[in-house]
Motif scaffolding. Structure first.
Motif, PDB file in Angstrom:
ATOM      1  N   GLY A 156     -12.068  15.712   7.976  1.00  0.00           N
ATOM      2  CA  GLY A 156     -12.409  14.307   7.810  1.00  0.00           C
ATOM      3  C   GLY A 156     -11.288  13.440   7.285  1.00  0.00           C
ATOM      4  N   GLU A 157     -10.151  14.041   6.930  1.00  0.00           N
ATOM      5  CA  GLU A 157      -9.021  13.240   6.441  1.00  0.00           C
ATOM      6  C   GLU A 157      -8.460  12.416   7.595  1.00  0.00           C
ATOM      7  N   LEU A 158      -7.889  11.253   7.274  1.00  0.00           N
ATOM      8  CA  LEU A 158      -7.443  10.310   8.294  1.00  0.00           C
ATOM      9  C   LEU A 158      -5.949  10.451   8.578  1.00  0.00           C
ATOM     10  N   PHE A 159      -5.612  10.435   9.871  1.00  0.00           N
ATOM     11  CA  PHE A 159      -4.225  10.496  10.307  1.00  0.00           C
ATOM     12  C   PHE A 159      -3.990   9.427  11.368  1.00  0.00           C
ATOM     13  N   GLN A 160      -2.768   8.884  11.374  1.00  0.00           N
ATOM     14  CA  GLN A 160      -2.418   7.808  12.295  1.00  0.00           C
ATOM     15  C   GLN A 160      -1.604   8.341  13.479  1.00  0.00           C
ATOM     16  N   PHE A 161      -1.832   7.730  14.639  1.00  0.00           N
ATOM     17  CA  PHE A 161      -0.986   7.981  15.808  1.00  0.00           C
ATOM     18  C   PHE A 161      -1.061   6.754  16.701  1.00  0.00           C
ATOM     19  N   LEU A 162       0.094   6.156  16.977  1.00  0.00           N
ATOM     20  CA  LEU A 162       0.191   4.943  17.789  1.00  0.00           C
ATOM     21  C   LEU A 162      -0.753   3.848  17.294  1.00  0.00           C
ATOM     22  N   GLY A 163      -0.851   3.729  15.975  1.00  0.00           N
ATOM     23  CA  GLY A 163      -1.636   2.666  15.374  1.00  0.00           C
ATOM     24  C   GLY A 163      -3.124   2.914  15.307  1.00  0.00           C
ATOM     25  N   LYS A 164      -3.584   4.046  15.834  1.00  0.00           N
ATOM     26  CA  LYS A 164      -5.003   4.382  15.775  1.00  0.00           C
ATOM     27  C   LYS A 164      -5.241   5.460  14.720  1.00  0.00           C
ATOM     28  N   THR A 165      -6.459   5.489  14.200  1.00  0.00           N
ATOM     29  CA  THR A 165      -6.815   6.431  13.149  1.00  0.00           C
ATOM     30  C   THR A 165      -7.673   7.556  13.726  1.00  0.00           C
ATOM     31  N   HIS A 195      -6.650  28.959  10.785  1.00  0.00           N
ATOM     32  CA  HIS A 195      -5.622  29.920  10.392  1.00  0.00           C
ATOM     33  C   HIS A 195      -4.217  29.309  10.337  1.00  0.00           C
ATOM     34  N   ARG A 196      -4.077  28.083  10.823  1.00  0.00           N
ATOM     35  CA  ARG A 196      -2.773  27.424  10.804  1.00  0.00           C
ATOM     36  C   ARG A 196      -2.609  26.482   9.616  1.00  0.00           C
ATOM     37  N   LEU A 197      -3.625  26.404   8.779  1.00  0.00           N
ATOM     38  CA  LEU A 197      -3.562  25.461   7.656  1.00  0.00           C
ATOM     39  C   LEU A 197      -2.385  25.687   6.712  1.00  0.00           C
ATOM     40  N   PRO A 198      -1.964  26.945   6.435  1.00  0.00           N
ATOM     41  CA  PRO A 198      -0.815  27.121   5.542  1.00  0.00           C
ATOM     42  C   PRO A 198       0.461  26.437   6.029  1.00  0.00           C
ATOM     43  N   GLU A 199       0.571  26.198   7.332  1.00  0.00           N
ATOM     44  CA  GLU A 199       1.775  25.586   7.893  1.00  0.00           C
ATOM     45  C   GLU A 199       1.482  24.226   8.524  1.00  0.00           C
ATOM     46  N   ILE A 200       0.372  23.602   8.171  1.00  0.00           N
ATOM     47  CA  ILE A 200      -0.061  22.411   8.893  1.00  0.00           C
ATOM     48  C   ILE A 200       0.923  21.244   8.767  1.00  0.00           C
ATOM     49  N   ARG A 201       1.551  21.070   7.620  1.00  0.00           N
ATOM     50  CA  ARG A 201       2.476  19.941   7.482  1.00  0.00           C
ATOM     51  C   ARG A 201       3.641  20.068   8.465  1.00  0.00           C
ATOM     52  N   SER A 202       4.231  21.254   8.537  1.00  0.00           N
ATOM     53  CA  SER A 202       5.348  21.441   9.470  1.00  0.00           C
ATOM     54  C   SER A 202       4.871  21.380  10.915  1.00  0.00           C
ATOM     55  N   LEU A 203       3.653  21.870  11.179  1.00  0.00           N
ATOM     56  CA  LEU A 203       3.087  21.767  12.526  1.00  0.00           C
ATOM     57  C   LEU A 203       2.922  20.303  12.937  1.00  0.00           C
ATOM     58  N   PRO A 260       0.826  -1.223   0.000  1.00  0.00           N
ATOM     59  CA  PRO A 260       0.000   0.000   0.000  1.00  0.00           C
ATOM     60  C   PRO A 260       0.854   1.264   0.000  1.00  0.00           C
ATOM     61  N   VAL A 261       0.382   2.266  -0.714  1.00  0.00           N
ATOM     62  CA  VAL A 261       1.083   3.543  -0.800  1.00  0.00           C
ATOM     63  C   VAL A 261       0.197   4.632  -0.222  1.00  0.00           C
ATOM     64  N   LEU A 262       0.774   5.502   0.579  1.00  0.00           N
ATOM     65  CA  LEU A 262       0.015   6.595   1.176  1.00  0.00           C
ATOM     66  C   LEU A 262      -0.429   7.588   0.114  1.00  0.00           C
ATOM     67  N   GLN A 263      -1.715   7.934   0.141  1.00  0.00           N
ATOM     68  CA  GLN A 263      -2.216   8.955  -0.770  1.00  0.00           C
ATOM     69  C   GLN A 263      -1.778  10.338  -0.284  1.00  0.00           C
ATOM     70  N   LYS A 264      -1.526  11.234  -1.210  1.00  0.00           N
ATOM     71  CA  LYS A 264      -1.083  12.569  -0.845  1.00  0.00           C
ATOM     72  C   LYS A 264      -2.115  13.252   0.040  1.00  0.00           C
ATOM     73  N   LYS A 265      -1.632  13.805   1.159  1.00  0.00           N
ATOM     74  CA  LYS A 265      -2.528  14.458   2.105  1.00  0.00           C
ATOM     75  C   LYS A 265      -3.009  15.799   1.552  1.00  0.00           C
ATOM     76  N   GLU A 266      -4.291  16.091   1.790  1.00  0.00           N
ATOM     77  CA  GLU A 266      -4.881  17.360   1.365  1.00  0.00           C
ATOM     78  C   GLU A 266      -5.199  18.265   2.554  1.00  0.00           C
ATOM     79  N   PHE A 267      -5.138  17.694   3.774  1.00  0.00           N
ATOM     80  CA  PHE A 267      -5.358  18.444   5.015  1.00  0.00           C
ATOM     81  C   PHE A 267      -6.732  19.127   5.010  1.00  0.00           C
TER      82      PHE A 267
END
Length: 223
Positions: free
Chosen positions: A72-81, A105-113, A62-69
């Motif tokens: 409702g988008e899904l993110f993982q942490f410690l094996g949970k979604t 207002h933080r969306l422009p920097e969300i990846r680095s955040l 499986p390949v990760l789909q490009k995040k759109e932020f």
């Protein structure tokens, strides 16, 4: 570049040449300091079928789909979604509850955040888990470092420093523990000989299940 040409040759005070296929399906060679290039090339030719098979296996995972932020988008942490929830009109940074929250207002920097947030969580979580298995194995690192490496989940230096990629905290705890045990054993056993795997098994009898999960899902553990 030929598909069987190594992307990198890493030389160290090891005794043997080893071949590694990364999660991006590229070949990495680890070799002794004075190993001649002809010996490396010979091993690659000899193992061509194995290399091509492993590359094909990696490409089929499986390949990760490009995040759109977006909401409702899904993110993982410690094996949970967790679902991403964007807080309208807010300047809030990343926080975790029933969902993963961030201010609009933080969306422009969300990846680095998010990278910073995950890295901080890794600094909070990993040392305690390392301490637990250090006591079991009696292998105690001098220092623990959190890094942003992409080719390896973790590494062990000759000076006794264990380095872990922050992306590891996206994985389930049992998989994180496998990586920890793997690196702690490397502190005493630098190769992947049968003796190395025996020591891993003594601390973690089901390590093969955890290792297989990481191999099959590692390309999903990213942003």
């Amino acid at each position: 570049m030929d598909s069987l040409s190594p992307a990198k040759i890493i030389r160290s005070r090891r005794r043997t040449i080893s071949l590694e296929i990364t999660k991006d399906a590229v070949l990495i060679v680890r070799a002794p300091l004075r190993a001649p290039d002809t010996s490396i090339a010979h091993l690659i030719r000899e193992k061509q079928a194995w290399i091509e098979k492993k590359m094909a296996e990696v490409r089929s995972r499986p390949v990760l789909q490009k995040k759109e932020f977006v909401n409702g988008e899904l993110f993982q942490f410690l094996g949970k979604t967790y679902l991403l929830e964007i807080l309208s009109g807010s300047d809030a940074g990343i926080s975790l509850g029933e969902k993963l929250y961030v201010g609009e207002h933080r969306l422009p920097e969300i990846r680095s955040l998010l990278q910073t947030w995950y890295a901080q969580k890794a600094k909070e979580i990993l040392p305690a888990r390392v301490a637990g298995y250090s006591a079991i194995l009696d292998f105690r690192p001098k220092k623990i470092r959190i890094s942003d490496t992409r080719r390896r989940w973790a590494s062990c230096s000759t000076s006794g420093t264990l380095s872990f990629c922050w992306r590891l905290v996206l994985a389930p705890p049992e998989v994180i523990d496998y990586v920890i045990v793997h690196e702690l054993v490397h502190m005493r056993q630098p190769d992947h000989s049968p003796r190395f795997w025996e020591k891993v098994r003594s601390a973690m009898p089901d390590y093969e299940i955890r290792k297989a999960w990481l191999r099959e899902n590692e390309r999903m553990l990213d942003l």
